[in-house]
Design an enzyme around this catalytic site. Structure first.
Site, PDB file in Angstrom:
ATOM      1  N   SER A 128       0.739  -1.130   0.103  1.00 58.22           N
ATOM      2  CA  SER A 128      -0.080  -0.034  -0.004  1.00 58.22           C
ATOM      3  C   SER A 128       0.755   1.389  -0.026  1.00 58.22           C
ATOM      4  CB  SER A 128      -0.879   0.036   1.203  1.00 58.22           C
ATOM      5  OG  SER A 128      -1.727   1.294   1.197  1.00 58.22           O
ATOM      6  N   LYS A 182      -4.420  -6.952   2.893  1.00 56.32           N
ATOM      7  CA  LYS A 182      -4.427  -6.021   2.193  1.00 56.32           C
ATOM      8  C   LYS A 182      -5.624  -5.621   1.719  1.00 56.32           C
ATOM      9  CE  LYS A 182      -3.301  -2.335  -0.338  1.00 56.32           C
ATOM     10  NZ  LYS A 182      -3.790  -2.389  -1.730  1.00 56.32           N
ATOM     11  N   HIS A 185      -7.490  -4.056   4.325  1.00 63.14           N
ATOM     12  CA  HIS A 185      -6.939  -2.251   4.409  1.00 63.14           C
ATOM     13  C   HIS A 185      -7.610  -1.582   3.507  1.00 63.14           C
ATOM     14  CE1 HIS A 185      -4.569   0.519   2.316  1.00 63.14           C
ATOM     15  NE2 HIS A 185      -3.942   0.758   3.533  1.00 63.14           N
ATOM     16  N   ASN A 186      -8.004  -2.155   2.266  1.00 54.59           N
ATOM     17  CA  ASN A 186      -8.769  -1.581   1.062  1.00 54.59           C
ATOM     18  C   ASN A 186     -10.187  -1.220   1.517  1.00 54.59           C
ATOM     19  OD1 ASN A 186      -6.244  -1.438  -0.202  1.00 54.59           O
ATOM     20  ND2 ASN A 186      -7.179  -2.158  -2.187  1.00 54.59           N
ATOM     21  N   GLU A 189     -10.101   1.455   3.793  1.00 58.49           N
ATOM     22  CA  GLU A 189      -9.832   2.656   2.867  1.00 58.49           C
ATOM     23  C   GLU A 189     -11.295   3.344   2.098  1.00 58.49           C
ATOM     24  OE1 GLU A 189      -6.430   2.185  -0.025  1.00 58.49           O
ATOM     25  OE2 GLU A 189      -7.832   2.675  -1.405  1.00 58.49           O
TER      26      GLU A 189
HETATM   27  C1  6PG Z   1      -2.981   1.286  -1.770  1.00 56.09           C
HETATM   28  C2  6PG Z   1      -4.512   1.429  -2.459  1.00 56.09           C
HETATM   29  C3  6PG Z   1      -4.440   0.539  -3.943  1.00 56.09           C
HETATM   30  C4  6PG Z   1      -5.458   0.775  -4.813  1.00 56.09           C
HETATM   31  C5  6PG Z   1      -6.212   1.867  -5.167  1.00 56.09           C
HETATM   32  C6  6PG Z   1      -7.222   1.634  -6.295  1.00 56.09           C
HETATM   33  O1  6PG Z   1      -3.210   0.720  -0.663  1.00 56.09           O
HETATM   34  O2  6PG Z   1      -2.063   1.738  -2.416  1.00 56.09           O
HETATM   35  O3  6PG Z   1      -5.467   0.577  -2.007  1.00 56.09           O
HETATM   36  O4  6PG Z   1      -3.796  -0.578  -3.705  1.00 56.09           O
HETATM   37  O5  6PG Z   1      -5.571  -0.345  -5.688  1.00 56.09           O
HETATM   38  O6  6PG Z   1      -6.412   2.986  -4.229  1.00 56.09           O
HETATM   39  O7  6PG Z   1      -8.454   1.239  -5.667  1.00 56.09           O
HETATM   40  P1  6PG Z   1      -9.895   1.544  -6.150  1.00 56.09           P
HETATM   41  O8  6PG Z   1      -9.853   1.665  -7.645  1.00 56.09           O
HETATM   42  O9  6PG Z   1     -10.710   0.150  -5.894  1.00 56.09           O
HETATM   43  O10 6PG Z   1     -10.523   2.718  -5.529  1.00 56.09           O
END
Ligand code: 6PG
Length: 469
Positions: A128, A182, A185-186, A189
Site C-alpha cells: 500500500s 491488504k 486495508h482497502n 480505505e
Molecule cells: C493502496 C491502494 C491501492 C488501490 C487503489 C485503487 O493501498 O495503495 O489501496 O492498492 O488499488 O487505491 O483502488 P480502487 O480503484 O478500488 O479505488
C-alpha cells in the site's frame, strides 16, 4: 556480470518505483517487462544505480542469485497466472516468487498450492502507498512461510516506510494472509474515503463552506486527532486549481461518478460470508455503485422538493466542531470493522495474524495511515485476542464521547438532505453494539410465524415453535 539480489517482473508505475526504491538501498535489481520501452525507461531513470534489465524471463532467472527472489508487479487476475506459468518452470526449488499486486486471497491460496508442488515458495504480499509509497517507502503485508520470509526480511525492512515503531512490514501470517490483510486495508480505505466525502457534503452543501474554508478545516483537523493521510490529501485537493480554467478549483469539475477496482467489494463479500458486520465498508461500496447512476440521479433531483425549505440555519462554528467528532467516530468505526473482520478471518483460515502488528505496519506508508492506529495498537497489545475494539470498555466509552457531535451532524445532513451513507451507518453500527436487547425478538417471531423456523426464549433453554394466530 554479478548476479542481482532481486528480480522484478512488471515495470509499470508500481514495479519501476519499487525497483528504484530497492536500488536506493544498495540492493542490486534486475527488472523485466514484455514492453521494451519500459525496460529502456527504467535504465534511463536508474542510471548510476545497481539496476539492470533482462530481455526475457529466462535471462531474468539467469541474472539472479539463489535462492532467487522475484516479485511480480502485474495486474491482478489472469496475467498473474500467465506470468507464473511462464516463469515457474525456469525456477529451482527454494526460489521465492512474490505477487505484490492486489490479488484475491483465494487466487493466492490456489497459487501457493500449485507452486508448493514444484518446491517454489509463493508469497502473496499486499503493498500500500501508491506510486509515492512504492518509491519512498510503502507499507508491506507479506504472507507465507517463516522460511521464505527469512530470505526477504532484510530487503523488505529496508524499502518499507519507517516509523517510530520500526519498518512497516511484518510477516502478516500464513498462506494468503498478506493479500487478505491488504484487502481489508482497502475495505477500510473505502469506508474512510466515503466518510470524508460525507463530511465534505455537509460542509459544502449545508454549511456553505467554499474550497478555501474546506482546505483550512481539513488542514486544521490534520494537525489533531484526525491526523491521517486521507485527511491530509483531502485538504490539499481543495486548493488545486483547474488547469483548463485556473480561476476555478479542479475538485468542482471532477465528475461525481466513483470508480473501483473491486477490493472494497471483496472485503464486504468476505465479511458477509463470515457473518462479520462491516456495514460502513458495505455502504462505502454501495455509495460508489450508486454514484455511477449519474443521469438517473440528475433526473430525480430535478423533481425533488427543495432540500433546505424548512431547515434552520446551523451555527457554522459549532457544526464544524461537531463534524470533527463525527469524522473521528466514523473513522474509528471503520477501523473497528476492518480489524474485527481480520481477526475473524485469521481464526477461520488459520492465518495467525497479530492485530497489534497490523496496526503497527499500517502506521506508515499506507493509504489508511493515521494517528488513531496508535491507540488501536495499544489496545491490541494489551489483549491480542480481542475480537473487536468495540468490546474494549475504555475504547467504546472514548468513542461515545464523540457521539453527540455525530448525531448533531446527521441532523443537519437530514435537514439539508445531504446523503451521508458512511456516517449514518457508523452511528447505527455503534448503536447496535451498545444495545443489550435489540428488536430482533420480533424478527425471530416473524420467522417462526411464517416458516416455523423456531425461536429461543429469554426465560428458558431450548428451541421453541408456536402456532401463531
Ligand atoms: C493502496 C491502494 C491501492 C488501490 C487503489 C485503487 O493501498 O495503495 O489501496 O492498492 O488499488 O487505491 O483502488 P480502487 O480503484 O478500488 O479505488
Amino acid at each position: 556480470m554479478e548476479k542481482a539480489q532481486f528480480g522484478m517482473i512488471g515495470l509499470g508505475t508500481m514495479g519501476s518505483n519499487l525497483v528504484l526504491n530497492i536500488a536506493d538501498k544498495g540492493i542490486s535489481v534486475c527488472g523485466y517487462d514484455l514492453d521494451l520501452g519500459k525496460r529502456q525507461q527504467l535504465l534511463e531513470v536508474a542510471e548510476g544505480q545497481p539496476v539492470q534489465t533482462a530481455d526475457t524471463t529466462a535471462e531474468l532467472v539467469a541474472a539472479l542469485e539463489r535462492p532467487r527472489r522475484i516479485m511480480m508487479m502485474v495486474p491482478a487476475g489472469k496475467i498473474v497466472d500467465a506470468v507464473i506459468d511462464e516463469i515457474a518452470p525456469l525456477l529451482d526449488r527454494g526460489d521465492i516468487l512474490i505477487d505484490g499486486g492486489n490479488s484475491h486471497y483465494t487466487d493466492t491460496d490456489r497459487r501457493i498450492g500449485k507452486l508448493a508442488g514444484m518446491g517454489i515458495e509463493y508469497t502473496g504480499m499486499g503493498i500500500s502507498g501508491g506510486e509515492e509509497g512504492a518509491r519512498f517507502g510503502p507499507s508491506l503485508m507479506p504472507g507465507g512461510t517463516k522460511e521464505s520470509y527469512a530470505h526477504l526480511k532484510d530487503i523488505l525492512e529496508k524499502i518499507a516506510a519507517q516509523t517510530d515503531e520500526g519498518a512497516c512490514v511484518t510477516l502478516v501470517g500464513n498462506g494468503s494472509a498478506g493479500h487478505y490483510t491488504k484487502m481489508v486495508h482497502n475495505g477500510i480505505e473505502y469506508a474512510i474515503m466515503q466518510m470524508i466525502c460525507d463530511v465534505y457534503g455537509i460542509l459544502k452543501n449545508a454549511l456553505g463552506c467554499d474550497n478555501d474554508e474546506l482546505h483550512a478545516i481539513f488542514h486544521k483537523w490534520n494537525q489533531g486527532r484526525l491526523q491521517s493521510f486521507l485527511v491530509e490529501i483531502s485538504a490539499k485537493i481543495f486548493l488545486q486549481p483547474d488547469d483548463r480554467n485556473p480561476s476555478n478549483r479542479l475538485v468542482d469539475v471532477v465528475l461525481d461518478r466513483a470508480a473501483q477496482k473491486g477490493t472494497g467489494m471483496w472485503t464486504s463479500v468476505s465479511a458477509l460470508n463470515l457473518h462479520i458486520p462491516t456495514p460502513t465498508i458495505d455502504e462505502a461500496v454501495v455509495a460508489r455503485d450508486l454514484s455511477v447512476f449519474k443521469a438517473e440521479r440528475m433526473k430525480i433531483a430535478a423533481f425533488r422538493k427543495s432540500p433546505v425549505e424548512n431547515a434552520g440555519k446551523p451555527d457554522k462554528e459549532a457544526a464544524i466542531k461537531d463534524l470533527e467528532d463525527a469524522l473521528y467516530f466514523g473513522m474509528m468505526t471503520s477501523y473497528m470493522q476492518g480489524f474485527h473482520l481480520l481477526q475473524a478471518a485469521s481464526m477461520t483460515y488459520n492465518y495467525g495474524v497479530d492485530m497489534a502488528e497490523v496496526a503497527r505496519i499500517w502506521k506508515g506508508g499506507c493509504i489508511i495511515r493515521s494517528i488513531m492506529l496508535n491507540d488501536i495498537r495499544k489496545t491490541y497489545l494489551a489483549d491480542q485476542n480481542l475480537i473487536n475494539l468495540v468490546f474494549d470498555k475504555d475504547f467504546y466509552l472514548a468513542l461515545q464521547e464523540q457521539r453527540q457531535g455525530l448525531v448533531n451532524s446527521l441532523k443537519i445532513a437530514m435537514d439539508y438532505r445531504v446523503a451521508t451513507p458512511a456516517l449514518s451507518s457508523s452511528l447505527q453500527y455503534a448503536e447496535m453494539w451498545g444495545t443489550g436487547r435489540l428488536s430482533s425478538n420480533l424478527l425471530q417471531a416473524q420467522r417462526d410465524f411464517f416458516g416455523a423456523h423456531t425461536y429461543e426464549r429469554t426465560d428458558a433453554e431450548g428451541s421453541f415453535h408456536t402456532e401463531w394466530n
